[in-house]
Design an enzyme around this catalytic site. Structure first.
Site, PDB file in Angstrom:
ATOM      1  N   GLY A 100      34.289  42.124  41.518  1.00  0.00           N
ATOM      2  CA  GLY A 100      35.674  42.368  41.947  1.00  0.00           C
ATOM      3  C   GLY A 100      36.667  41.404  41.347  1.00  0.00           C
ATOM      4  N   CYS A 101      37.573  40.946  42.188  1.00  0.00           N
ATOM      5  CA  CYS A 101      38.728  40.184  41.716  1.00  0.00           C
ATOM      6  C   CYS A 101      38.364  38.919  40.971  1.00  0.00           C
ATOM      7  CB  CYS A 101      39.637  39.867  42.896  1.00  0.00           C
ATOM      8  SG  CYS A 101      40.205  38.187  42.995  1.00  0.00           S
TER       9      CYS A 101
END
Lengths: 259, 259
Positions: free
Chosen positions: B104-105
């Site tokens: 993810g981020c």
């Protein structure tokens, strides 16, 4: 020196000399989150308040709905992993995987995603005095010991409009927000009369996180993006930018910021 | 006003008055990248140099190896989508999807990922004079028209140690880097004797991007993280932080920064 820094040797160079000094760097560690034994995400973060970070992340992604959904939390700091057990929201994980495959670093949590288009607008009659808001912002500037030591983190704070209730800093803007949201989720804190203050920019991703958790006001020392302001209009969030010293810019729902 | 800003109405509030003003906000737009008809990622970015962004992203992720691998690029700005056709690296896409699902981020581009552990260390005898480096850094401070207008973007520049060759700014730190890497990839620019200058922090993710592209020196006005410095030691990258006015801190391979 806090335990969240690493002391390193550094050469401080100017045009005509070089000195060997010690410097403190902010730690950056991976945390892999497992939900019911499934690997969900690995975040790069400041290694503190990791339970809050994991819970806040799952809550902001709507993978858990209430504190009671969580049956167990097990953190292994050495491995950089946390296992959360609980009641799954049927569609959330599927949508989450879809989102992360298709969005990566930007996290794409905008209306370009199916789930986000369903976020209800924040409804809150909460107000804050502009003078109070500015003094709260100055207070969080002073709060971050880690920032003062390393210059390398973002600070986020939660306030009721009177005082700072909670402060978290992290090398990642999103993480600092998730840590606050996680603590509120675990403690059942009502967010409809709270403010999120941040040292970082207000991007669409942070705006959507705040809207999803029902926080009516977000305040930054820095700028919002055009998309964040557009989404704030739809999602009922008051966006305050450039909150510095004696003034601030209110971009949306200015009736919540009173004289 | 550039076309990369949106003019909005804003209430500028102080303790005792409120003025209705106009303000310029940095645009933030989604760009979905398709590679051989497969949806790869949606980035939130400043909508300029989008071909460069997409190519730089795929190159930094090792999904394409040479310019000749690209057979077609089609950008639809209105839809916020870009299609790239070309020769796929057999394992890269599989690893990319794995990485993005699990990270993810944070993007997890650290040694915690299989692919990154295989990055060869940067080998380069390139050097830069400390005085030159400091004046280049001051030059990019002045370059960002978008930053000066909006306060909301990160600036990245590529230099040969003598002058700024290329400057890109973006609401996302990673995007500004990818835009530069993409241009270099398309123009076949050798990076073994270049410097990346950035206004943002040096996190592990940026460090790995730079190492993958074979750039020997990264310089920031701001701080590196402890993990970025640790990775730089392994990957042969010179990390320079806090490059401001008359001094800078050299964390690794300081022999590349000379008097």
């Amino acid at each position: 020196m806090t335990e969240l820094t690493l002391k390193v040797k550094v050469e401080r160079k100017t045009i005509d000399k070089s000195d060997l000094l010690e410097d403190l760097l902010a730690l950056e560690s991976p945390l892999t989150i497992y939900f019911n034994e499934k690997e969900i995400v690995t975040l790069l973060c400041t290694p503190a308040f990791l339970e809050e970070l994991a819970v806040g992340f799952l809550a902001a992604e709507a993978m858990i709905k209430t504190k009671e959904d969580i049956t167990d939390i097990y953190l292994d700091e050495e491995k950089g992993a946390i296992w959360i057990e609980g009641v799954e929201q049927p569609m959330a994980e599927k949508m989450f995987l879809k989102r992360y495959i298709t969005t990566g670093c930007g996290k794409g949590t905008t209306f370009y995603n199916v789930l986000d288009a369903q976020i209800p607008p924040v409804e809150s009659n909460f107000t804050v005095k502009v003078g109070k808001l500015l003094s709260l912002m100055q207070e969080i500037q002073l709060k971050s010991e880690l920032f003062q030591e390393t210059g390398g983190v973002h600070g986020n704070a939660l306030s009721n409009g009177e005082k700072i209730l909670m402060f978290r800093d992290d090398i990642g803007r999103h993480n600092a927000t998730d840590k606050i949201l996680g603590r509120c989720f675990l403690d059942g804190i009502d967010l409809a009369d709270k403010i999120l203050l941040t040292s970082g920019r207000i991007s669409s991703e942070i705006l959507i996180k705040v809207a999803k958790m029902g926080i009516p006001i977000i305040v930054s020392r820095s700028a919002p993006t055009a998309l964040a302001v557009k989404l704030a209009e739809k999602l009922g969030v008051t966006v305050v930018g450039f909150a510095r010293a004696k003034r601030c810019n209110v971009y949306t729902f200015s009736e919540r910021v009173i004289d």
